[in-house]
Motif scaffolding. Structure first.
Motif, short mmCIF file in Angstrom:
data_model
loop_
_atom_site.label_atom_id
_atom_site.label_comp_id
_atom_site.label_asym_id
_atom_site.label_seq_id
_atom_site.Cartn_x
_atom_site.Cartn_y
_atom_site.Cartn_z
N PHE A 118 -4.56 -13.47 4.26
CA PHE A 118 -3.81 -13.20 3.03
C PHE A 118 -4.67 -12.42 2.02
O PHE A 118 -5.73 -12.88 1.60
CB PHE A 118 -3.33 -14.51 2.39
N ALA A 119 -4.20 -11.23 1.66
CA ALA A 119 -4.85 -10.35 0.69
C ALA A 119 -6.34 -10.18 0.99
O ALA A 119 -7.16 -10.17 0.08
CB ALA A 119 -4.64 -10.86 -0.73
N ASN A 120 -6.67 -10.09 2.27
CA ASN A 120 -8.07 -10.01 2.68
C ASN A 120 -8.37 -8.62 3.25
O ASN A 120 -8.02 -8.32 4.39
CB ASN A 120 -8.35 -11.10 3.73
N PRO A 121 -9.02 -7.75 2.46
CA PRO A 121 -9.26 -6.38 2.93
C PRO A 121 -10.09 -6.33 4.21
O PRO A 121 -9.96 -5.40 4.99
CB PRO A 121 -10.03 -5.74 1.77
N ARG A 122 -10.96 -7.35 4.42
CA ARG A 122 -11.78 -7.33 5.65
C ARG A 122 -10.90 -7.45 6.88
O ARG A 122 -11.15 -6.81 7.90
CB ARG A 122 -12.79 -8.49 5.61
N VAL A 123 -9.85 -8.28 6.77
CA VAL A 123 -8.91 -8.40 7.90
C VAL A 123 -8.07 -7.14 8.01
O VAL A 123 -7.83 -6.62 9.11
CB VAL A 123 -8.01 -9.65 7.71
N PHE A 124 -7.64 -6.61 6.87
CA PHE A 124 -6.77 -5.43 6.88
C PHE A 124 -7.45 -4.22 7.54
O PHE A 124 -6.78 -3.34 8.07
CB PHE A 124 -6.34 -5.05 5.46
N ARG A 125 -8.78 -4.19 7.44
CA ARG A 125 -9.49 -3.08 8.07
C ARG A 125 -9.37 -3.11 9.58
O ARG A 125 -9.54 -2.10 10.25
CB ARG A 125 -10.97 -3.13 7.69
N ARG A 126 -9.12 -4.32 10.12
CA ARG A 126 -9.07 -4.46 11.59
C ARG A 126 -7.66 -4.78 12.07
O ARG A 126 -7.48 -5.24 13.19
CB ARG A 126 -10.05 -5.55 12.02
N LEU A 127 -6.70 -4.58 11.17
CA LEU A 127 -5.31 -4.93 11.50
C LEU A 127 -4.42 -3.72 11.28
O LEU A 127 -4.52 -3.04 10.26
CB LEU A 127 -4.89 -6.07 10.57
N GLY A 128 -3.56 -3.44 12.22
CA GLY A 128 -2.58 -2.39 12.05
C GLY A 128 -1.19 -3.00 12.00
O GLY A 128 -0.92 -3.96 12.73
N TYR A 129 -0.33 -2.47 11.17
CA TYR A 129 0.99 -3.05 11.02
C TYR A 129 2.04 -1.94 11.00
O TYR A 129 1.91 -0.97 10.26
CB TYR A 129 1.04 -3.86 9.71
N CYS A 130 3.06 -2.11 11.81
CA CYS A 130 4.17 -1.16 11.85
C CYS A 130 5.44 -1.91 11.50
O CYS A 130 6.06 -2.51 12.39
CB CYS A 130 4.32 -0.54 13.22
N PRO A 131 5.83 -1.93 10.24
CA PRO A 131 7.05 -2.66 9.87
C PRO A 131 8.30 -1.89 10.29
O PRO A 131 8.22 -0.74 10.72
CB PRO A 131 6.95 -2.75 8.35
N GLU A 132 9.41 -2.56 10.13
CA GLU A 132 10.68 -1.90 10.46
C GLU A 132 11.06 -1.06 9.25
O GLU A 132 11.72 -1.52 8.33
CB GLU A 132 11.75 -2.95 10.75
N LEU A 133 10.62 0.19 9.25
CA LEU A 133 10.77 1.06 8.10
C LEU A 133 11.81 2.12 8.45
O LEU A 133 11.51 3.07 9.15
CB LEU A 133 9.43 1.72 7.79
N GLU A 134 13.04 1.90 7.97
CA GLU A 134 14.11 2.82 8.36
C GLU A 134 14.02 4.14 7.60
O GLU A 134 14.09 5.21 8.15
CB GLU A 134 15.47 2.16 8.11
N ARG A 135 13.89 4.03 6.29
CA ARG A 135 13.82 5.23 5.45
C ARG A 135 12.56 5.15 4.61
O ARG A 135 11.98 4.09 4.44
CB ARG A 135 15.04 5.33 4.54
N GLY A 136 12.20 6.23 4.00
CA GLY A 136 11.03 6.21 3.12
C GLY A 136 10.00 7.20 3.61
O GLY A 136 9.94 7.51 4.80
N CYS A 137 9.21 7.67 2.64
CA CYS A 137 8.16 8.65 2.91
C CYS A 137 8.78 9.90 3.54
O CYS A 137 8.12 10.61 4.31
CB CYS A 137 7.08 8.07 3.84
N ASP A 138 10.06 10.15 3.25
CA ASP A 138 10.76 11.26 3.89
C ASP A 138 10.25 12.62 3.45
O ASP A 138 10.42 13.61 4.17
CB ASP A 138 12.27 11.17 3.60
N ASP A 139 9.64 12.68 2.27
CA ASP A 139 9.14 13.96 1.76
C ASP A 139 7.82 14.37 2.41
O ASP A 139 7.38 15.50 2.24
CB ASP A 139 8.95 13.88 0.24
#
Lengths: 313, 341
Positions: free
Chosen positions: A65-86
């Motif tokens: 939880f909110a741990n940058p050390r873990v985030f550096r070694r973790l990849g996440y692909c959420p179900e992102l339907e729309r967004g970042c389209d530009d």
């Protein structure tokens, strides 16, 4: 790599997950369950977006939880339907490479590598808004692996893909698992998950119903006899012989033309080992032989129904 | 005729480099996943990545610069006006507003103040703030697309994300406000340097800088606060534009009514007149330039200068509004929407 010990998460009065304990090791693990089973909550706990109400969640030995050390070694692909389209696909991956902490000098090469890995080199400089669903999934995988994480979590990566797209994404995930990554895939497309991995976590009503190898789990379900469907020209005679076997519970002629017999047994291993001898001995002409229970969907159905029955009781 | 293709000489291996990295063993390219074994930077200054992403997307749009260019007009008009009729204007103003003549070296700050607080300028700065804070690069747009799930799964904190988004609006508004203001200042400096410009207005550069930073910080803070609570960029635009418009219309009317009722301009009336988002910015600008409210281009028929509102209540009001907005944004920004059952 990922350990949950008696982890629970409530949203006010609503239970997200309830007393879940499990270990997820390198390789592909499929997280299965119907809507509202708690899959998304479990993924959010693993990816450090939620804190467990009770119990512990550790990823690579640390609370995520909110741990940058873990985030550096973790990849996440959420179900992102729309967004970042530009953004173009390449820019999106580049941006997340910056966020992931890669040095600016090494980012262009690394981004090109992962874009090539997901097969998006030709379309990387197009805007994401014009991508097909399969392209979006692939560029999401690219951003998930750009910082070379040890753990990759994907929320419904096969959702909405055509058969070719599913096969390609399945190939990508298998490739990552072959490199020793821990890949967690949430899905409700049981058939596709079955092609992806044998290792499952099955959830329903916030509880973990089963975990481990799909066939091992199936063999442990004693409450439900194992079904085997056999097609033969001599279905009636075959059924009579089968009913004489001590480990056969029932034999039912299914098809109207009586060419198929469906057997129920509590000892599938014994049945499979002795059935060929019986066929040869009596000269039965067998045209097909299959077990409708030996797949993920039937395991899922059994466990979910059983869990529902217990909950009602 | 059989022509053999020319032999490609092997690439010479640099001293110390591994042999297999230069010449592949197989003619078929290896497209499998490759591990990254380079270094990773510590998780600091990640806010700049968020800010740079938003700025790049916003500043790449041609209409952004088109709208920003309109902000040049008030300054341009004042520069031309002052260049051709500066001394005459000052004499007329001195006759109409004798109070102004008592102010030390008012002429250059008056030009700058008048250009800055002009209606065109306020509207453009608000528009730019809305484009940056409520457009496709805003927090609301990220909320709508669930993009925060991706961003916050990387080693950046929500403070980094918030600061990055705030800085995007801040820099966008600041650039649009500062470029024409600094250009006008440089115009004064180059044309009137020999005529005592620096002596007359020694702190004008600092006043100009301060007054251009104000709307940037103010709009950025408020828009970040509103956008964090919304999943619709259009809704954020409507709310913030509506809030600006309604308070901008209502506050002066209320102040004028009170002033007629009590037949005088008390400081309370002045504060009520400035009790709008734009009014706070105008009041602070008045105090920074030390200018009473007068418009050089549209001189009133009945010469009347509105005195400056008191400084500290406006400073406190702006700081409270910005603080509440930023705290609200920080409280709301999460990777996931947690619904309480």
């Amino acid at each position: 790599m990922i350990v949950l010990e008696h982890a629970s998460r409530w949203y006010g009065q609503v239970i997200g997950i309830n007393d879940v304990s499990c270990r997820i090791m390198p390789g592909i693990t499929a997280l299965l369950g119907p809507n509202g089973a708690g899959k998304s909550t479990l993924i959010k706990l693993i990816t450090g977006q939620l804190r467990p109400s009770t119990g512990t969640v550790t990823v690579l030995g640390e609370a995520p939880f909110a741990n940058p050390r873990v985030f550096r070694r973790l990849g996440y692909c959420p179900e992102l339907e729309r967004g970042c389209d530009d953004m173009t696909g390449r820019y999106f991956v580049t941006l997340l490479a910056h966020m992931g902490g890669l040095p600016s000098a090494s980012i262009p090469q690394r981004v090109s590598e992962v874009i090539e890995f997901v097969g998006m080199t030709e379309n990387a400089d197009r805007k994401i808004g014009g991508y097909s669903k399969g392209m979006r999934q692939r560029i999401k995988i690219a951003q998930g692996v750009v910082h070379d994480p040890d753990v990759l979590v994907l929320d419904e990566p096969l959702n909405g893909l055509d058969p070719i797209g599913r096969r390609e994404v399945t190939g990508l995930l298998t490739g990552l698992a072959d490199k020793g990554k821990c890949v967690v895939v949430s899905s409700h497309i049981l058939y596709e998950v079955e092609h992806l991995t044998r290792n499952i976590l099955l959830m329903n009503h916030g509880r973990l119903l089963a975990q481990g190898d799909i066939y091992t789990i199936r063999s442990l379900i004693d409450a439900h006899p194992h079904r085997i469907a056999i097609r033969s020209k001599h279905a009636r005679a075959l059924a009579i012989h089968l009913l004489n076997l001590p480990y056969v519970l029932s034999a039912r002629l299914d098809a109207p033309d009586a060419t198929q017999v469906e057997v129920e047994t509590r000892s599938p291993d014994t049945f499979y080992s002795q059935f060929p001898d019986m066929v040869l001995e009596h000269g039965f002409d067998i045209t097909s032989f299959e077990s409708p229970d030996n797949n993920l969907e039937s395991v899922f159905k059994y466990l979910v129904n059983e869990s529902g029955t217990k909950a009602t009781q | 005729m059989n022509v053999n293709p020319p032999m490609i000489p092997p690439i010479p291996t640099p001293p110390g480099a591994p042999q297999e990295s230069v010449v592949p063993n197989s003619p078929i390219a290896d497209l499998s996943y490759r591990n990254y074994d380079g270094p990773l930077r510590p998780p600091i200054f990640r806010w700049w990545t968020v800010c740079r992403m938003s700025l790049r997307l916003l500043w790449k749009k041609p209409w952004f610069w088109g709208i920003a260019a309109i902000c040049l007009f008030p300054y341009l008009i004042h520069a031309i006006f002052y260049y051709f009729a500066g001394s005459v204007t000052i004499q007329i103003l001195a006759i109409q507003f004798p109070e102004l003549a008592d102010l030390p070296s008012f002429k250059f700050p008056l030009q700058m103040y008048s250009a800055f607080t002009g209606n065109i300028n306020s509207i453009i700065l608000l528009t730019i703030a809305l484009l940056a804070g409520a457009g496709s690069t805003s927090i609301a747009a990220d909320n709508q697309a669930n993009a925060l799930q991706v961003y916050l799964s990387k080693p950046i904190g929500k403070g980094d994300y918030l600061l990055g988004k705030w800085m995007c609006i801040f820099l966008s508004v600041f650039v649009v406000a500062a470029i024409p203001a600094i250009s006008l200042y440089l115009f004064f400096l180059t044309v009137y340097a020999t005529q005592g410009f620096l002596h007359d207005a020694p702190w004008l550069w600092l006043q100009t800088l301060a007054v251009t930073l104000l709307p940037a910080a103010f709009h950025a803070s408020l828009l970040v606060g509103i956008a964090a609570w919304s999943r619709s960029p259009r809704m954020v635009t409507a709310i913030y534009a509506g809030l600006n418009f309604i308070t901008y219309v209502m506050a002066p009317v209320l102040g004028r009514i009170l002033s007629h009722v009590y037949h005088r301009d008390t400081w309370q009336n002045l504060l009520i007149t400035h009790a709008s988002l734009q009014g706070i910015l105008d009041g602070l600008a008045q105090n920074i330039f030390h200018m009473p409210d007068v418009n050089l281009l549209f001189i009133r028929r009945e010469p009347h200068l509105t005195p400056m509102p008191p400084l500290w209540p406006l400073v406190i009001a702006s700081l409270v509004l910005m603080g509440i907005s930023l705290a609200a944004a920080r409280a709301k920004i999460h990777a996931v929407e947690v619904v309480k059952g």
